[in-house]
Scaffold this motif. Structure first.
Motif, PDB file in Angstrom:
ATOM      1  N   ILE A   1      28.809  49.244  66.711  1.00 48.02           N
ATOM      2  CA  ILE A   1      28.981  49.300  65.121  1.00 48.02           C
ATOM      3  C   ILE A   1      30.094  49.970  64.515  1.00 48.02           C
ATOM      4  O   ILE A   1      30.669  49.701  63.671  1.00 48.02           O
TER       5      ILE A   1
ATOM      6  N   ALA B   1      32.871  48.227  62.188  1.00 50.98           N
ATOM      7  CA  ALA B   1      33.056  48.710  60.779  1.00 50.98           C
ATOM      8  C   ALA B   1      34.657  48.802  60.640  1.00 50.98           C
ATOM      9  O   ALA B   1      34.989  48.415  59.415  1.00 50.98           O
TER      10      ALA B   1
ATOM     11  N   ALA C   1      32.824  40.270  56.793  1.00 49.56           N
ATOM     12  CA  ALA C   1      33.263  41.435  56.087  1.00 49.56           C
ATOM     13  C   ALA C   1      33.305  41.554  54.474  1.00 49.56           C
ATOM     14  O   ALA C   1      33.065  42.439  53.850  1.00 49.56           O
TER      15      ALA C   1
ATOM     16  N   ALA D   1      30.053  42.456  53.358  1.00 52.03           N
ATOM     17  CA  ALA D   1      29.952  43.863  53.438  1.00 52.03           C
ATOM     18  C   ALA D   1      30.584  44.571  52.181  1.00 52.03           C
ATOM     19  O   ALA D   1      30.156  45.748  51.843  1.00 52.03           O
TER      20      ALA D   1
END
Length: 192
Positions: free
Chosen positions: A8, A12, A101, A104
């Protein structure tokens, strides 16, 4: 559990880098694919080249365990899927990684892109037996260069790790040689 947390964190960080270089903006991707502005292309080539050199040099030095790498089978479906991915990337302005991405970051169009990708994956799962029956999933494991003690062939007799380093250096050289705007600054600004 720590492996999941590490994945994760790395994901990120990778997404943050994609956003920072503009890869989560479909307008920038469109400019790259139409060869109007090559900042992203230069970044992608530099990243692939650097990763290739580090990975294969690490492999030669015994720092990277080849047992963790897998060569995918080359078959007709891979080439069809690659063409579909390229067409989708050009049409949507996202590839799977940049789409997630961008989602997000809150881009609504990226949410639809991700949903479409999930629906496409589900459609593939449902139709998998048909693809298999048609023989589109039959193939062999193949690499560009030879890999010692591997159960598959290389297309050329050069060692795979040496070839990987050479290709990586070539990608790095192209990244530095490409102009930011191939049409020249004035022509590129006028075209936008």
């Amino acid at each position: 559990m720590s492996t999941i947390i590490l994945a994760i964190v790395i994901g990120a960080a990778f997404g943050a880098v994609l956003d920072r270089i503009g890869a989560t903006n479909p307008n920038w991707i469109g400019k790259m694919l139409s060869l109007k502005h090559l900042h992203l292309m230069k970044t992608i080539l530099l990243a692939i080249g650097t990763g290739s050199v580090l990975m294969f040099a690490g492999q030669m030095a015994g720092l990277v365990d080849v047992g963790h790498m897998d060569v995918k089978t080359a078959y007709t479906g891979v080439f069809i899927g690659g063409l579909m991915l390229g067409a989708g990337w050009a049409a949507a302005g996202y590839c799977p990684g940049t789409g997630v991405a961008a989602a997000a970051t809150g881009r609504r169009d990226a949410l639809f892109f991700v949903a479409g990708g999930l629906l496409g994956a589900a459609a593939y799962m449902v139709t998998y037996p048909a693809w298999e029956a048609w023989g589109l999933l039959d193939g062999a494991k193949l690499t560009l260069g030879t890999v010692p003690d591997a159960g598959y062939d290389g297309l050329i007799a050069l060692r795979g790790d040496v070839l990987g380093i050479l290709l990586g250096l070539g990608f790095i050289a192209v990244a530095f040689a490409l102009p930011e705007r191939p049409l020249g600054r004035a022509a590129s600004v006028a075209a936008e």
